[in-house]
Design a protein around this motif. Structure first.
Motif, PDB file in Angstrom:
ATOM      1  N   ALA A 117      -4.859   1.657   7.801  1.00 17.37           N
ATOM      2  CA  ALA A 117      -5.438   0.815   6.755  1.00 17.37           C
ATOM      3  C   ALA A 117      -6.960   0.911   6.745  1.00 17.37           C
ATOM      4  CB  ALA A 117      -4.993  -0.631   6.939  1.00 17.37           C
ATOM      5  N   ALA A 118      -7.567   0.927   7.940  1.00 14.25           N
ATOM      6  CA  ALA A 118      -9.026   1.048   8.018  1.00 14.25           C
ATOM      7  C   ALA A 118      -9.487   2.405   7.489  1.00 14.25           C
ATOM      8  CB  ALA A 118      -9.493   0.844   9.456  1.00 14.25           C
ATOM      9  N   ALA A 125     -13.812   3.687  -0.172  1.00 19.47           N
ATOM     10  CA  ALA A 125     -15.236   3.424  -0.378  1.00 19.47           C
ATOM     11  C   ALA A 125     -15.998   4.727  -0.637  1.00 19.47           C
ATOM     12  CB  ALA A 125     -15.811   2.692   0.832  1.00 19.47           C
ATOM     13  N   ALA A 126     -15.610   5.790   0.080  1.00 18.59           N
ATOM     14  CA  ALA A 126     -16.261   7.090  -0.127  1.00 18.59           C
ATOM     15  C   ALA A 126     -15.958   7.635  -1.520  1.00 18.59           C
ATOM     16  CB  ALA A 126     -15.807   8.072   0.952  1.00 18.59           C
ATOM     17  N   ASP A 155       2.704   4.661   8.443  1.00 15.84           N
ATOM     18  CA  ASP A 155       1.278   4.979   8.539  1.00 15.84           C
ATOM     19  C   ASP A 155       0.752   5.524   7.212  1.00 15.84           C
ATOM     20  OD1 ASP A 155       1.103   4.190  11.164  1.00 15.84           O
ATOM     21  OD2 ASP A 155       1.295   6.215  11.998  1.00 15.84           O
ATOM     22  N   GLN A 156       1.529   6.388   6.559  1.00 17.77           N
ATOM     23  CA  GLN A 156       1.114   6.910   5.256  1.00 17.77           C
ATOM     24  C   GLN A 156       0.998   5.786   4.229  1.00 17.77           C
ATOM     25  OE1 GLN A 156       4.306   9.873   4.924  1.00 17.77           O
ATOM     26  NE2 GLN A 156       2.741  11.446   4.655  1.00 17.77           N
ATOM     27  N   SER A 157       1.960   4.882   4.246  1.00 18.85           N
ATOM     28  CA  SER A 157       1.941   3.765   3.298  1.00 18.85           C
ATOM     29  C   SER A 157       0.725   2.874   3.518  1.00 18.85           C
ATOM     30  CB  SER A 157       3.217   2.923   3.431  1.00 18.85           C
ATOM     31  OG  SER A 157       4.359   3.678   3.096  1.00 18.85           O
ATOM     32  N   LEU A 161      -1.973   2.527   0.488  1.00 15.70           N
ATOM     33  CA  LEU A 161      -2.118   1.238  -0.190  1.00 15.70           C
ATOM     34  C   LEU A 161      -3.470   0.590   0.121  1.00 15.70           C
ATOM     35  CD1 LEU A 161       1.520  -0.095   0.186  1.00 15.70           C
ATOM     36  CD2 LEU A 161       0.456   0.929  -1.836  1.00 15.70           C
ATOM     37  N   ALA A 162      -4.030   0.862   1.294  1.00 21.09           N
ATOM     38  CA  ALA A 162      -5.389   0.389   1.568  1.00 21.09           C
ATOM     39  C   ALA A 162      -6.377   1.116   0.665  1.00 21.09           C
ATOM     40  CB  ALA A 162      -5.742   0.607   3.040  1.00 21.09           C
TER      41      ALA A 162
END
Length: 291
Positions: A117-118, A125-126, A155-157, A161-162
């Motif tokens: 997610a981070a 943001a990039a 992990d992909q999700s 989604l993040a």
């Protein structure tokens, strides 16, 4: 039919409740140019910028172009940067996209202490910063390139989604480039990446995501042709864009339309035989609304 006052009150309350629920759940139809909209436009995408000199030739065939915000898959640089205004002056609309992370990259970052997610939020943001540097207007749809198909891992999700939520909270709108090709998902069941993403978005009441679907299997695709199939024939409803031809073609799913591709299995415009392209159809000549 007669409705009593008490029945009318109940009906009104139900209508309000349903309306509120519909506002919470993401609706794919909110994006202009979805398959519910009449008309179609054809565009191309390529990892490499084709060059200023061939833009007039390309514009004779194509209404819009894929525009990378970061390095395309497998590339160490991005030749599209700084070309938005040149493309706009030549009359092109845009598919604005950012290369996402492969599962192996997400797992590597996780082992180093960065959660999926981070990482997704950081990459969002990039992408937003890159879109701003390239002077894309507010509410341009930014598509995340989700290369790997099938049902997403947890992990992909989390990463994807993040990313989409990060873009949704900027001045831009989120989109995903993902697979619309059904794959096995248990006994007698199939799933597509786009279907999986939509189910997760609805379950978590997240922001709507515009979908750019790749499905180059023939049928429903018709191969390397400048006469695109109807957007609604992709097999995935309510999409913004359908990529119906890829370079090079995937032989295992394009045997029925193999003759439409060149001998080297790439797709070329008739008068540009050295520029391999992917072909897309959309309901708008500017699917990202990036002009």
């Amino acid at each position: 039919m007669r409705i009593s006052l008490s029945g009318l009150s109940t009906l009104l309350l139900l209508t309000i409740a349903v309306s509120a629920q519909q506002r919470l759940i993401a609706s794919p139809n909110q994006f202009a140019g979805s398959s519910g909209v009449s008309g179609s436009s054809i565009g191309f995408d390529s990892n490499d910028y084709p060059g200023d000199d061939v833009l007039p030739v390309l514009r004779r065939h194509f209404a819009f172009v894929g525009y990378w915000l970061n390095n395309p898959p497998g590339e160490s640089h991005n030749s599209w940067l700084g070309k938005r205004e040149t493309l706009r002056q030549n009359g092109f609309g845009f598919l604005t996209l950012a290369n996402g992370r492969l599962e192996s990259e997400i797992k590597k970052a996780k082992r180093s202490g960065t959660s999926p997610a981070a990482l997704g939020a950081k990459d969002a943001a990039a992408a937003v910063a890159a879109a701003q540097r390239e002077h894309f207007p507010d509410r341009t749809i930014l598509f995340l390139d989700q290369e790997e198909g099938g049902r997403l891992t947890s992990d992909q999700s989390a990463y994807l989604l993040a990313w989409t939520e990060g873009v949704a909270h900027s001045g831009y709108l989120p989109g995903v480039y993902g697979s619309g090709q059904p794959v096995g998902d248990g006994p007698g069941k199939t799933i597509t990446t786009v279907q999986d993403i939509r189910e997760q978005v609805a379950a978590q009441h997240l922001h709507a995501i515009a979908m750019w679907v790749y499905q180059d299997a023939c049928p429903p695709a018709n191969g390397c042709s400048l006469q695109p199939p109807p957007l609604g024939n992709s097999g995935t409803p309510d999409i913004t864009v359908w990529q119906y031809a890829q370079s090079p073609r995937r032989k295992e799913i394009t045997a029925a339309c193999g003759k439409t591709y060149a001998a080297d299995n790439n797709c070329y415009a008739p008068d540009l035989p050295k520029l391999p392209l992917d072909l897309n159809v959309a309901g708008s000549p500017d699917p990202s609304h990036g002009r």
